[in-house]
Design a protein around this motif. Sequence first.
Motif, PDB file in Angstrom:
ATOM      1  N   HIS A   1       0.863  -1.189   0.000  1.00 31.54           N
ATOM      2  CA  HIS A   1       0.000   0.000   0.000  1.00 31.54           C
ATOM      3  C   HIS A   1       0.893   1.231   0.000  1.00 31.54           C
ATOM      4  N   ASP A   2       0.348   2.367  -0.383  1.00 29.47           N
ATOM      5  CA  ASP A   2       1.111   3.612  -0.418  1.00 29.47           C
ATOM      6  C   ASP A   2       1.024   4.288   0.946  1.00 29.47           C
ATOM      7  N   PRO A   3       2.106   4.230   1.727  1.00 31.94           N
ATOM      8  CA  PRO A   3       2.067   4.802   3.075  1.00 31.94           C
ATOM      9  C   PRO A   3       2.263   6.316   3.100  1.00 31.94           C
ATOM     10  N   THR A   4       2.345   6.942   1.927  1.00 30.34           N
ATOM     11  CA  THR A   4       2.625   8.385   1.877  1.00 30.34           C
ATOM     12  C   THR A   4       1.374   9.229   1.652  1.00 30.34           C
ATOM     13  N   THR A   5       0.232   8.593   1.530  1.00 33.93           N
ATOM     14  CA  THR A   5      -1.010   9.338   1.300  1.00 33.93           C
ATOM     15  C   THR A   5      -1.829   9.383   2.595  1.00 33.93           C
ATOM     16  N   VAL A   6      -2.266  10.559   2.958  1.00 32.80           N
ATOM     17  CA  VAL A   6      -3.059  10.727   4.175  1.00 32.80           C
ATOM     18  C   VAL A   6      -4.504  10.323   3.897  1.00 32.80           C
ATOM     19  N   ASP A   7      -4.997   9.368   4.676  1.00 31.44           N
ATOM     20  CA  ASP A   7      -6.411   8.966   4.610  1.00 31.44           C
ATOM     21  C   ASP A   7      -6.860   8.612   3.193  1.00 31.44           C
ATOM     22  N   ARG A   8      -6.004   7.882   2.477  1.00 30.71           N
ATOM     23  CA  ARG A   8      -6.380   7.523   1.113  1.00 30.71           C
ATOM     24  C   ARG A   8      -5.567   6.338   0.613  1.00 30.71           C
ATOM     25  N   GLN A   9      -6.267   5.451  -0.099  1.00 24.39           N
ATOM     26  CA  GLN A   9      -5.645   4.401  -0.893  1.00 24.39           C
ATOM     27  C   GLN A   9      -6.493   4.247  -2.139  1.00 24.39           C
ATOM     28  N   GLY A  10      -5.889   4.426  -3.285  1.00 23.86           N
ATOM     29  CA  GLY A  10      -6.635   4.304  -4.533  1.00 23.86           C
ATOM     30  C   GLY A  10      -7.826   5.243  -4.552  1.00 23.86           C
ATOM     31  N   ASN A  11      -8.999   4.699  -4.862  1.00 29.07           N
ATOM     32  CA  ASN A  11     -10.226   5.503  -4.921  1.00 29.07           C
ATOM     33  C   ASN A  11     -10.865   5.718  -3.560  1.00 29.07           C
TER      34      ASN A  11
ATOM     35  N   ALA B   1       8.127  -0.778  14.653  1.00 29.81           N
ATOM     36  CA  ALA B   1       7.394   0.010  13.654  1.00 29.81           C
ATOM     37  C   ALA B   1       8.128   1.314  13.350  1.00 29.81           C
ATOM     38  N   GLU B   2       8.633   1.990  14.372  1.00 30.77           N
ATOM     39  CA  GLU B   2       9.384   3.226  14.166  1.00 30.77           C
ATOM     40  C   GLU B   2      10.626   2.971  13.312  1.00 30.77           C
ATOM     41  N   LYS B   3      11.329   1.877  13.583  1.00 25.79           N
ATOM     42  CA  LYS B   3      12.520   1.528  12.792  1.00 25.79           C
ATOM     43  C   LYS B   3      12.143   1.246  11.337  1.00 25.79           C
ATOM     44  N   MET B   4      11.043   0.541  11.143  1.00 24.57           N
ATOM     45  CA  MET B   4      10.630   0.205   9.783  1.00 24.57           C
ATOM     46  C   MET B   4      10.242   1.461   9.013  1.00 24.57           C
TER      47      MET B   4
ATOM     48  N   ASP C   1      11.322   5.321   4.723  1.00 18.84           N
ATOM     49  CA  ASP C   1      11.595   6.706   4.315  1.00 18.84           C
ATOM     50  C   ASP C   1      12.981   6.842   3.692  1.00 18.84           C
ATOM     51  N   ALA C   2      13.972   6.213   4.297  1.00 14.80           N
ATOM     52  CA  ALA C   2      15.355   6.313   3.808  1.00 14.80           C
ATOM     53  C   ALA C   2      15.540   5.632   2.451  1.00 14.80           C
TER      54      ALA C   2
ATOM     55  N   TRP D   1       9.221   5.449  -2.190  1.00 13.38           N
ATOM     56  CA  TRP D   1       7.929   6.131  -2.277  1.00 13.38           C
ATOM     57  C   TRP D   1       8.166   7.607  -2.578  1.00 13.38           C
ATOM     58  N   PRO D   2       7.177   8.312  -3.116  1.00 11.59           N
ATOM     59  CA  PRO D   2       7.381   9.708  -3.512  1.00 11.59           C
ATOM     60  C   PRO D   2       7.514  10.688  -2.345  1.00 11.59           C
ATOM     61  N   GLY D   3       7.306  10.232  -1.137  1.00  8.87           N
ATOM     62  CA  GLY D   3       7.432  11.080   0.048  1.00  8.87           C
ATOM     63  C   GLY D   3       7.647  10.201   1.258  1.00  8.87           C
ATOM     64  N   ASN D   4       7.607  10.819   2.422  1.00 15.27           N
ATOM     65  CA  ASN D   4       7.762  10.058   3.656  1.00 15.27           C
ATOM     66  C   ASN D   4       6.439   9.420   4.070  1.00 15.27           C
ATOM     67  N   ALA D   5       6.553   8.331   4.798  1.00 18.47           N
ATOM     68  CA  ALA D   5       5.374   7.622   5.298  1.00 18.47           C
ATOM     69  C   ALA D   5       4.606   8.507   6.282  1.00 18.47           C
ATOM     70  N   VAL D   6       3.299   8.500   6.155  1.00 21.28           N
ATOM     71  CA  VAL D   6       2.418   9.203   7.093  1.00 21.28           C
ATOM     72  C   VAL D   6       1.691   8.192   7.978  1.00 21.28           C
TER      73      VAL D   6
END
Length: 164
Positions: free
Chosen positions: A76-86, A107-110, A115-116, A120-125
């Motif tokens: 899944h895309d972890p960089t989108t706030v409150d959204r996946q696909g449609n 989880a924090e380490k992962m 992010d590193a 993905w196009p941005g950092n995980a939210v």
Amino acid sequence: MSNYKKAYIAGGCFWGMEELFRTQPGVIDTEVGYIGGQNDHPTYRNHPGHAEGIEIVYDPAATNFTRILDFFFRVHDPTTVDRQGNDIGSSYRSAIFFQNEEEKTEAEKMIKLVDASGRWPGNAVTTLEPYSTFWPAEEEHQDYLVKRPNGYTCHFERFGTFLS
């Protein structure tokens, strides 16, 4: 079953997450449901604040929490706030519901690793939320894509492991 562990995650529509996790090595069982919200006994039509989540029962002799999170961040895309696909709204947020400090630390380490990586196009939210009651979803939502192989999903494995 006493040696098995459970993990709780949310990453958009629970149908697609369940379908991908059910076949992962070490995963014994999956169930979709609601977690992290404001009401008891939530339903599909009434789950304010709850994420569409998944309960993963796994054998720690065959996999671990870190490997589960590694796969989670690949499907899944972890960089989108409150959204996946449609699907849009807090029900579709990216979240890890940790049950103890060890899971929270993993989880924090992962998240830092994801992010590193720059994949993905941005950092995980992805939010880290303490485990609360997991409420199983209605029967028609369980194993949805097994029952309806051509049903909607926006989940798929995008790339290989983040782990070395």
